[in-house]
Scaffold this active site. Sequence first.
Site, PDB file in Angstrom:
ATOM      1  N   ASP A  51       0.842  -1.205   0.000  1.00 57.96           N
ATOM      2  CA  ASP A  51       0.000   0.000   0.000  1.00 57.96           C
ATOM      3  C   ASP A  51       0.880   1.259   0.000  1.00 57.96           C
ATOM      4  OD1 ASP A  51       0.887  -0.212   2.584  1.00 57.96           O
ATOM      5  OD2 ASP A  51      -1.093  -0.100   3.524  1.00 57.96           O
ATOM      6  N   SER A  52       2.215   1.060  -0.018  1.00 61.23           N
ATOM      7  CA  SER A  52       3.124   2.182  -0.264  1.00 61.23           C
ATOM      8  C   SER A  52       2.888   2.763  -1.659  1.00 61.23           C
ATOM      9  CB  SER A  52       4.586   1.752  -0.098  1.00 61.23           C
ATOM     10  OG  SER A  52       4.840   0.567  -0.823  1.00 61.23           O
ATOM     11  N   ASP A  90      -1.086  -6.095  -0.213  1.00 60.67           N
ATOM     12  CA  ASP A  90      -1.533  -5.477   1.044  1.00 60.67           C
ATOM     13  C   ASP A  90      -3.038  -5.261   1.060  1.00 60.67           C
ATOM     14  OD1 ASP A  90       0.594  -5.102   2.797  1.00 60.67           O
ATOM     15  OD2 ASP A  90       1.238  -3.236   1.851  1.00 60.67           O
ATOM     16  N   LYS A 120      -1.368  -9.481   2.765  1.00 59.40           N
ATOM     17  CA  LYS A 120      -0.653  -9.042   3.970  1.00 59.40           C
ATOM     18  C   LYS A 120      -1.524  -8.028   4.692  1.00 59.40           C
ATOM     19  CE  LYS A 120       3.166  -6.162   3.826  1.00 59.40           C
ATOM     20  NZ  LYS A 120       2.737  -4.975   4.604  1.00 59.40           N
ATOM     21  N   GLU A 122      -1.682  -5.508   8.555  1.00 60.48           N
ATOM     22  CA  GLU A 122      -0.892  -4.952   9.668  1.00 60.48           C
ATOM     23  C   GLU A 122      -1.563  -5.247  11.003  1.00 60.48           C
ATOM     24  OE1 GLU A 122      -0.168  -0.784   8.965  1.00 60.48           O
ATOM     25  OE2 GLU A 122       0.801  -1.166   7.031  1.00 60.48           O
ATOM     26  N   GLU A 189       8.966  -4.261  10.632  1.00 59.36           N
ATOM     27  CA  GLU A 189       9.430  -2.980  10.101  1.00 59.36           C
ATOM     28  C   GLU A 189       9.990  -2.093  11.202  1.00 59.36           C
ATOM     29  OE1 GLU A 189       6.718  -1.061   7.395  1.00 59.36           O
ATOM     30  OE2 GLU A 189       7.907   0.781   7.322  1.00 59.36           O
TER      31      GLU A 189
HETATM   32  O1  KIV Z   1       3.567  -1.131   1.645  1.00 57.33           O
HETATM   33  C1  KIV Z   1       4.756  -1.469   1.717  1.00 57.33           C
HETATM   34  O2  KIV Z   1       5.582  -1.152   0.858  1.00 57.33           O
HETATM   35  C2  KIV Z   1       5.164  -2.293   2.855  1.00 57.33           C
HETATM   36  C3  KIV Z   1       6.631  -2.523   3.040  1.00 57.33           C
HETATM   37  C4  KIV Z   1       7.252  -1.320   3.616  1.00 57.33           C
HETATM   38  C5  KIV Z   1       6.907  -3.737   3.839  1.00 57.33           C
HETATM   39  O3  KIV Z   1       4.350  -2.721   3.613  1.00 57.33           O
END
Ligand code: KIV
Length: 271
Positions: A51-52, A90, A120, A122, A189
């Site tokens: 989600d980055s 994510d 994934k 959190e 992280e």
């Molecule tokens: O969204 C992302 O890029 C991440 C990484 C920083 C692990 O969750």
Amino acid sequence: MSAANEYKKVTTHALQEMKERGEKISMLTAYDFSMARIIDDANIDVILVGDSASNVMAGHISTLPITLDQMIYHAQSVIRGIDRALVVVDLPFGSYQGDSKEALKSSIRIMKEAGAHAIKLEGGAEVIESVKRILSAGIPVMGHLGLTPQSIFKFGTYTVRAKEEAEAEKLRTDAQLLEEAGCFGIVLEKIPAKLAEEVTKSISIPVIGIGAGAGVDGQVLVLHDMLGITKEFSPRFLRRYANLYDDIKGAVEGYISDVKSRDFPNDKEQY
Ligand code: KIV
């Protein structure tokens, strides 16, 4: 010659084998077809459609605004570019917190509409019901502990997490809970290297670190950061393998100059 392993397709089972024989796991983010194709061709083990994307693709200041539909679009593009890597996607903010039925629905959409291999999310104890429900549908789940960017407004800063014993203890417990629930791996992280190594040794599933030192089972970086496309983000853990911001800018400046001076196109570059 590539240092990658012999797997034709990387699976969650392959990652487990890699941990067991001490082979480090490589993971990078990607959000589009072209980049996914390049990094898959280089034999990356895991691609994270992170989600980055909210930051590096859309220009938001946090990961919170990106939607489930947008994550699915990015994941579909990545999946079309890969032959080998395991693709983890994510669950975006708001698509799973607090309601395990919604978490399952969001995960099913990602698997069905994008053809992803895993999701994934959190958090630890707070999301364990969602983790179990998603797993019960046969969807592989990766956890994410330590600095969890979707909670940035609760933390208030992007500094190192779990330096205090109480937070470190919660992280240890959360890692155990995620393993017991059946997660195939965990991202840690921005936590102290010593704690990350301790957690890695205490659980049997693979632990992938970002700013978590060398004692974990593998490493993940945001592709745009390690390629030097982003300039302003320079945490200590980030190693840059290219300086594409300047390379791309230089190429574009050269093109502009050639167009303006009538050098491009020349006689051979036309019909
Ligand atoms: O969204 C992302 O890029 C991440 C990484 C920083 C692990 O969750």
